[in-house]
Design a protein around this motif. Structure first.
Motif, PDB file in Angstrom:
ATOM      1  N   VAL A 125       0.838  -1.201   0.000  1.00 34.90           N
ATOM      2  CA  VAL A 125       0.000   0.000   0.000  1.00 34.90           C
ATOM      3  C   VAL A 125       0.875   1.254   0.000  1.00 34.90           C
ATOM      4  O   VAL A 125       0.668   2.179  -0.792  1.00 34.90           O
ATOM      5  N   ILE A 126       1.886   1.269   0.877  1.00 41.38           N
ATOM      6  CA  ILE A 126       2.758   2.441   1.005  1.00 41.38           C
ATOM      7  C   ILE A 126       3.547   2.688  -0.279  1.00 41.38           C
ATOM      8  O   ILE A 126       3.582   3.805  -0.809  1.00 41.38           O
ATOM      9  N   VAL A 127       4.174   1.633  -0.809  1.00 43.05           N
ATOM     10  CA  VAL A 127       5.002   1.789  -2.013  1.00 43.05           C
ATOM     11  C   VAL A 127       4.140   2.108  -3.228  1.00 43.05           C
ATOM     12  O   VAL A 127       4.544   2.884  -4.101  1.00 43.05           O
ATOM     13  N   CYS A 128       2.934   1.536  -3.269  1.00 38.73           N
ATOM     14  CA  CYS A 128       2.025   1.793  -4.389  1.00 38.73           C
ATOM     15  C   CYS A 128       1.628   3.263  -4.433  1.00 38.73           C
ATOM     16  O   CYS A 128       1.565   3.877  -5.508  1.00 38.73           O
ATOM     17  N   ILE A 129       1.391   3.846  -3.269  1.00 46.33           N
ATOM     18  CA  ILE A 129       1.050   5.267  -3.199  1.00 46.33           C
ATOM     19  C   ILE A 129       2.213   6.110  -3.710  1.00 46.33           C
ATOM     20  O   ILE A 129       2.029   7.074  -4.459  1.00 46.33           O
ATOM     21  N   VAL A 130       3.445   5.736  -3.331  1.00 46.04           N
ATOM     22  CA  VAL A 130       4.636   6.450  -3.811  1.00 46.04           C
ATOM     23  C   VAL A 130       4.741   6.358  -5.325  1.00 46.04           C
ATOM     24  O   VAL A 130       5.037   7.344  -6.007  1.00 46.04           O
ATOM     25  N   LEU A 131       4.471   5.169  -5.858  1.00 47.05           N
ATOM     26  CA  LEU A 131       4.555   4.966  -7.308  1.00 47.05           C
ATOM     27  C   LEU A 131       3.568   5.845  -8.053  1.00 47.05           C
ATOM     28  O   LEU A 131       3.916   6.513  -9.031  1.00 47.05           O
ATOM     29  N   PHE A 132       2.318   5.872  -7.592  1.00 40.58           N
ATOM     30  CA  PHE A 132       1.298   6.638  -8.279  1.00 40.58           C
ATOM     31  C   PHE A 132       1.510   8.147  -8.136  1.00 40.58           C
ATOM     32  O   PHE A 132       1.144   8.916  -9.017  1.00 40.58           O
ATOM     33  N   ALA A 133       2.087   8.577  -7.008  1.00 41.46           N
ATOM     34  CA  ALA A 133       2.263  10.003  -6.758  1.00 41.46           C
ATOM     35  C   ALA A 133       3.635  10.521  -7.177  1.00 41.46           C
ATOM     36  O   ALA A 133       3.879  11.725  -7.118  1.00 41.46           O
ATOM     37  N   SER A 134       4.519   9.616  -7.621  1.00 41.85           N
ATOM     38  CA  SER A 134       5.909  10.008  -7.882  1.00 41.85           C
ATOM     39  C   SER A 134       6.067  11.130  -8.907  1.00 41.85           C
ATOM     40  O   SER A 134       6.940  11.986  -8.734  1.00 41.85           O
ATOM     41  N   PRO A 135       5.261  11.201  -9.980  1.00 47.55           N
ATOM     42  CA  PRO A 135       5.420  12.346 -10.883  1.00 47.55           C
ATOM     43  C   PRO A 135       5.123  13.685 -10.220  1.00 47.55           C
ATOM     44  O   PRO A 135       5.588  14.724 -10.690  1.00 47.55           O
ATOM     45  N   LEU A 136       4.366  13.667  -9.110  1.00 44.65           N
ATOM     46  CA  LEU A 136       4.088  14.919  -8.403  1.00 44.65           C
ATOM     47  C   LEU A 136       5.285  15.400  -7.590  1.00 44.65           C
ATOM     48  O   LEU A 136       5.240  16.468  -6.995  1.00 44.65           O
ATOM     49  N   SER A 137       6.369  14.579  -7.568  1.00 47.89           N
ATOM     50  CA  SER A 137       7.580  15.008  -6.874  1.00 47.89           C
ATOM     51  C   SER A 137       8.185  16.237  -7.540  1.00 47.89           C
ATOM     52  O   SER A 137       8.966  16.968  -6.946  1.00 47.89           O
ATOM     53  N   THR A 138       7.793  16.479  -8.779  1.00 48.36           N
ATOM     54  CA  THR A 138       8.295  17.651  -9.515  1.00 48.36           C
ATOM     55  C   THR A 138       7.246  18.772  -9.553  1.00 48.36           C
ATOM     56  O   THR A 138       7.330  19.674 -10.374  1.00 48.36           O
ATOM     57  N   LEU A 139       6.262  18.686  -8.647  1.00 48.54           N
ATOM     58  CA  LEU A 139       5.150  19.647  -8.640  1.00 48.54           C
ATOM     59  C   LEU A 139       5.635  21.092  -8.543  1.00 48.54           C
ATOM     60  O   LEU A 139       5.158  21.968  -9.266  1.00 48.54           O
ATOM     61  N   LYS A 140       6.599  21.344  -7.648  1.00 47.89           N
ATOM     62  CA  LYS A 140       7.100  22.698  -7.459  1.00 47.89           C
ATOM     63  C   LYS A 140       7.707  23.243  -8.743  1.00 47.89           C
ATOM     64  O   LYS A 140       7.456  24.403  -9.133  1.00 47.89           O
ATOM     65  N   ASP A 141       8.487  22.391  -9.439  1.00 49.10           N
ATOM     66  CA  ASP A 141       9.113  22.821 -10.693  1.00 49.10           C
ATOM     67  C   ASP A 141       8.066  23.060 -11.780  1.00 49.10           C
ATOM     68  O   ASP A 141       8.194  23.970 -12.595  1.00 49.10           O
ATOM     69  N   VAL A 142       7.018  22.224 -11.795  1.00 48.49           N
ATOM     70  CA  VAL A 142       5.954  22.365 -12.797  1.00 48.49           C
ATOM     71  C   VAL A 142       5.272  23.720 -12.655  1.00 48.49           C
ATOM     72  O   VAL A 142       5.058  24.439 -13.635  1.00 48.49           O
ATOM     73  N   ILE A 143       4.934  24.078 -11.418  1.00 50.61           N
ATOM     74  CA  ILE A 143       4.217  25.329 -11.177  1.00 50.61           C
ATOM     75  C   ILE A 143       5.115  26.540 -11.420  1.00 50.61           C
ATOM     76  O   ILE A 143       4.702  27.522 -12.038  1.00 50.61           O
ATOM     77  N   SER A 144       6.378  26.466 -10.951  1.00 51.30           N
ATOM     78  CA  SER A 144       7.277  27.615 -11.096  1.00 51.30           C
ATOM     79  C   SER A 144       7.680  27.857 -12.546  1.00 51.30           C
ATOM     80  O   SER A 144       7.790  29.003 -12.990  1.00 51.30           O
ATOM     81  N   SER A 145       7.877  26.763 -13.303  1.00 51.05           N
ATOM     82  CA  SER A 145       8.286  26.898 -14.708  1.00 51.05           C
ATOM     83  C   SER A 145       7.096  26.952 -15.658  1.00 51.05           C
ATOM     84  O   SER A 145       7.259  27.200 -16.853  1.00 51.05           O
ATOM     85  N   LYS A 146       5.891  26.682 -15.118  1.00 47.05           N
ATOM     86  CA  LYS A 146       4.678  26.605 -15.938  1.00 47.05           C
ATOM     87  C   LYS A 146       4.856  25.622 -17.091  1.00 47.05           C
ATOM     88  O   LYS A 146       4.410  25.853 -18.208  1.00 47.05           O
ATOM     89  N   SER A 147       5.504  24.502 -16.758  1.00 51.21           N
ATOM     90  CA  SER A 147       5.734  23.442 -17.733  1.00 51.21           C
ATOM     91  C   SER A 147       5.572  22.092 -17.047  1.00 51.21           C
ATOM     92  O   SER A 147       6.196  21.838 -16.015  1.00 51.21           O
ATOM     93  N   ALA A 148       4.708  21.235 -17.617  1.00 53.20           N
ATOM     94  CA  ALA A 148       4.489  19.895 -17.076  1.00 53.20           C
ATOM     95  C   ALA A 148       5.207  18.847 -17.919  1.00 53.20           C
ATOM     96  O   ALA A 148       4.781  17.697 -18.000  1.00 53.20           O
ATOM     97  N   LYS A 149       6.317  19.262 -18.527  1.00 55.62           N
ATOM     98  CA  LYS A 149       7.068  18.340 -19.381  1.00 55.62           C
ATOM     99  C   LYS A 149       7.600  17.148 -18.603  1.00 55.62           C
ATOM    100  O   LYS A 149       7.777  16.061 -19.145  1.00 55.62           O
ATOM    101  N   SER A 150       7.857  17.344 -17.298  1.00 58.31           N
ATOM    102  CA  SER A 150       8.405  16.263 -16.472  1.00 58.31           C
ATOM    103  C   SER A 150       7.349  15.243 -16.058  1.00 58.31           C
ATOM    104  O   SER A 150       7.677  14.213 -15.470  1.00 58.31           O
ATOM    105  N   ILE A 151       6.066  15.511 -16.355  1.00 56.11           N
ATOM    106  CA  ILE A 151       5.003  14.544 -16.062  1.00 56.11           C
ATOM    107  C   ILE A 151       4.735  13.728 -17.325  1.00 56.11           C
ATOM    108  O   ILE A 151       4.240  14.254 -18.318  1.00 56.11           O
ATOM    109  N   PRO A 152       5.074  12.425 -17.325  1.00 51.05           N
ATOM    110  CA  PRO A 152       4.877  11.602 -18.521  1.00 51.05           C
ATOM    111  C   PRO A 152       3.397  11.335 -18.778  1.00 51.05           C
ATOM    112  O   PRO A 152       2.724  10.691 -17.977  1.00 51.05           O
TER     113      PRO A 152
END
Length: 246
Positions: free
Chosen positions: A156-183
């Motif tokens: 359960v814990i690792v699965c949540i990390v897997l599904f949420a892992s692209p959000l680890s770049t959330l700060k960069d997405v918002i600051s750069s206004k680019s979601a290129k790092s989200i596949p």
């Protein structure tokens, strides 16, 4: 009045008789589709990995989706085997091999001193290896009745990390206004996969360890998709041309 009530009860019973088979058929369809879509989820990163190989660079893409895929698939393969549930262990065994393939290709092109994966490459190897060894020890050293729930909670814990892992770049997405790092392929298949496993976990397996992380994963995938819609791959010039990274 009693005759009317009798007809009403008869009509309600007939309606339930129609709805229940339809519901059962729908749940059964989700149960059959879930393992297949899971395989699609594990294949979804292929275009991203192909781009990494073509560019000979990982760019700003994190390692976490791929390293957590390896650990997640291993844990759920063990959980599925312990519970004799082929629908769980068979797609995850495939995911284990695919995750190892992605990590192997990622490792070739990541800078040795990179520390924003998040963390470093050696940390991913170290902590991922520890979780895999712990899963093996639990599966082989404890009775099934004890090992299964513990490994399930780890999953359960690792699965949540897997599904949420692209959000680890959330700060960069918002600051750069680019979601290129989200596949995008991974995110879209994630949405469908989490929906199917949520239905299957709630109505067919009735297993908290299955449906809980997938409900959260569905919400996470929707959030990532909305970010992708909002920002795309970056801001555009006045002529409609995408700004190229320097």
């Amino acid at each position: 009045i009693f005759r009317t009530m009798g007809y009403s009860n008869l009509a309600a019973s007939a309606a339930n008789a129609v709805v229940k088979p339809q519901t059962a058929a729908w749940v059964s369809l989700c149960g059959k589709a879930a393992p297949l879509v899971s395989s699609g989820l594990f294949v979804a990163p292929l275009p991203t990995i192909a781009q990494i190989v073509a560019n000979k660079s990982v760019g700003s893409l994190p390692l976490l989706p791929y390293s957590s895929m390896v650990v997640n698939a291993f844990i759920w393969t063990a959980y599925g085997i312990l519970n004799a549930e082929m629908k769980i262990w068979s797609p995850n065994l495939f995911g284990l091999f695919m995750g190892l393939f992605y990590c192997s290709n990622y490792k070739k092109y990541v800078p040795k001193n990179a520390s924003n994966l998040p963390g470093t490459l050696s940390q991913h190897v170290r902590y991922g290896g520890l979780l895999i060894m712990l899963t093996l020890l639990l599966a082989t050293g404890l009775r099934k009745s004890l090992a299964s729930p513990v490994i399930g909670k780890m999953g359960v814990i690792v699965c949540i990390v897997l599904f949420a892992s692209p959000l680890s770049t959330l700060k960069d997405v918002i600051s750069s206004k680019s979601a290129k790092s989200i596949p995008l392929p991974f995110t879209l298949v994630c949405m469908l996969n989490c929906f199917l496993w949520s239905v299957m976990g709630i109505f067919e397996l009735k297993d908290f360890n299955v449906y809980f992380p997938n409900v959260l994963g569905l919400l996470s995938a929707i959030a990532q998709f909305m970010l992708k819609l909002a920002y795309g791959d970056g801001p555009e010039k006045s002529g409609g041309e995408k700004l190229l990274p320097m």
